[in-house]
Design a protein around this motif. Sequence first.
Motif, mmCIF file in Angstrom:
data_model
loop_
_atom_site.group_PDB
_atom_site.id
_atom_site.type_symbol
_atom_site.label_atom_id
_atom_site.label_comp_id
_atom_site.label_asym_id
_atom_site.label_seq_id
_atom_site.Cartn_x
_atom_site.Cartn_y
_atom_site.Cartn_z
ATOM 1 N N THR B 68 0.804 -1.218 0.000
ATOM 2 C CA THR B 68 0.000 0.000 0.000
ATOM 3 C C THR B 68 0.842 1.275 0.000
ATOM 4 O O THR B 68 0.645 2.168 -0.826
ATOM 5 N N TRP B 69 1.812 1.344 0.929
ATOM 6 C CA TRP B 69 2.600 2.576 1.040
ATOM 7 C C TRP B 69 3.411 2.817 -0.223
ATOM 8 O O TRP B 69 3.588 3.945 -0.668
ATOM 9 N N ALA B 72 1.255 4.204 -2.904
ATOM 10 C CA ALA B 72 1.015 5.625 -2.663
ATOM 11 C C ALA B 72 2.204 6.443 -3.151
ATOM 12 O O ALA B 72 2.039 7.503 -3.740
ATOM 13 N N VAL B 73 3.410 5.928 -2.912
ATOM 14 C CA VAL B 73 4.604 6.615 -3.388
ATOM 15 C C VAL B 73 4.583 6.697 -4.917
ATOM 16 O O VAL B 73 4.994 7.687 -5.510
ATOM 17 N N VAL B 77 -3.226 7.115 -4.503
ATOM 18 C CA VAL B 77 -3.481 7.595 -3.144
ATOM 19 C C VAL B 77 -4.965 7.507 -2.813
ATOM 20 O O VAL B 77 -5.811 7.850 -3.637
ATOM 21 N N MET B 78 -5.268 7.034 -1.625
ATOM 22 C CA MET B 78 -6.672 6.873 -1.244
ATOM 23 C C MET B 78 -7.081 7.868 -0.161
ATOM 24 O O MET B 78 -6.316 8.194 0.729
ATOM 25 N N PRO B 101 5.540 11.104 1.049
ATOM 26 C CA PRO B 101 6.439 10.568 0.014
ATOM 27 C C PRO B 101 7.553 11.557 -0.323
ATOM 28 O O PRO B 101 7.307 12.762 -0.373
ATOM 29 N N ALA B 149 -0.195 14.392 -1.248
ATOM 30 C CA ALA B 149 0.684 13.328 -1.733
ATOM 31 C C ALA B 149 0.851 13.390 -3.248
ATOM 32 O O ALA B 149 1.454 12.500 -3.844
#
Lengths: 343, 240
Positions: B68-69, B72-73, B77-78, B101, B149
């Motif tokens: 997940t992370w 996102a990077v 993104v949620m 990030p 992000a």
Amino acid sequence: MPVTSNASAQAAPAAASQRGRGALIGAGLLALALLPLVAGASPYMLGLLISALILAGLALSWALLGNLGGMVSFGHAAFFGVGAYGSALLAGKLGVPVLLAIPLGGLIATVFSLAMLPALRLSGPYFALAILAYAQIFRILATELDWLTGGAAGLQRYPGLPTVLGFNLADRAGSYVLVLACVVVFALVYMALRRSHVGTALRAIADSEDATRVVGVNATVLKTWMLLLSAFIAGVFGALNAHIIGFLEPDYAFSGIWSVMPIIAAVFGGYRSVLGPIFGAVVIYLFDQVIAKSLIPVGHQILLGIVLAIMVLLAPNGLSGLVARFLPRLAGRGLSNAEKGHA
Amino acid sequence: MLETRNLSSGYGAITVLWDVNLTFRAGALTAIVGPNGAGKTTLLRTLTGLLPFSGEILMDGAPLKGKTWDLAVQGLVMVPEGRLVFRDMSVEENLCLGAYPERCRGDLSANLERMYAFFPRLKERRHQLAGSLSGGEAQMVAMGRGLMAKPRILLIDEPSLGLAPVIVNEVFDIIRRLKGEGTTIVLIEQNTRVALSVADDVHLMRSGKVILSEKAEGLDLDRLHDLYFAREGAKEGAGR
């Protein structure tokens, strides 16, 4: 809440004055810490203060894991004992200079904490139980591996603190300054860490791990770093203690006291702040040794339980919470954050 | 730019999503609508790597890899459901956390100012604890945090949940402006009326399957509602 409204009212210009105030508080605290030396405290009193500061360092490392990592440890005795044995053995058997052996002792505690990594997946009480079991393993190992550790008989032949530039660290005043310096250094590291973006992320993880992951925070890695850092700090203070008192045995080095006292000290002082655990440790230790012991020579720890219970009931945020409530202007960031978090 | 192929997932032995095939176009707002228990949130959790899956998820044609992370990077993104904000932290700290990030850290203050221009109300409340905000403001913090992000795709889960109708309109005005700035958005929503008011593409889900995929423009709302509520005589089918 006075603290919060204060912060919002003077947001930008406050930063500089807050830094000035922080430096002022820091200087004041340092003066306070050096007072026993200037005032010529008795060797007995200095000895008590050294032990109190060792406990302060341990409480700081416990609070770092609890506050930033969100993990409640019942096993800091393991890191403390491994650091103590590691440093004593390096200095005693391999002739490593003591001042190098002490951080290496911390490093050894860090390496051994890697064995705890599977437990990081556990949360709350399950992690606490796992680390409780983990701490027992080392007491047994230290007892059984007598070719290395001297077994139950203990370890005595290893060097104490050296003399550096004509300054004898082995005498009470020298040891006091060294331990104090270590507490200050780790407190500064903790503060810097907490203020960084990593610190913000760690505080958020305690709230909701998934919500931090979806914006790119690798929660598992950050929690791992906190465990390793906490183990390192605990190990360093274990090592310092070992070289100051000059003997080790498994029942002492891995005693449950080293797991329980930092919890009492940190909760009493306010584990969400940086200075809370340090002051909590000094107050609690001196109370225990000077007041409780004279009142009830055997089983004086029972008074600690009572004092802690009263503190938790009256001021859930501990000493730092009390200070922040009554001295909002003096409290500065280090102390007031705890209160802010619970506004 | 984001695509799923025969995507199935669920919780342990329970399969919730069955062979979902979806395409999310770059720069468009794709709405996923459907009743409770249709698998919408499960779909979002699967896309963001919070759930294991079978089948494929492709970003720009390449299989999406990572936790997940890491996703996102990479820009996925949620904004989680239920206005999940960090209650004990200030509004500004919540927003700054979105810029975690590394690629976002350089221009943090410019990024923050951009958010405050977007959500002026948050600027007034920047030092307030997020836990003390109203529902609508908390939803803005959650969205702002996601935007910090710098997402390539922003996935928003059920932003209207538990909000008063006036506030829902306000939140959707913001989503419309976001879309105007060219952000690719995937929106999960039970409220079809508001979802259709901002969407380019609409997918209807029911019982873990996609039963309708249409352009939002000119969509027959009666037919959508017939399918939504599984009324008699409604004909299923992907009309793409």
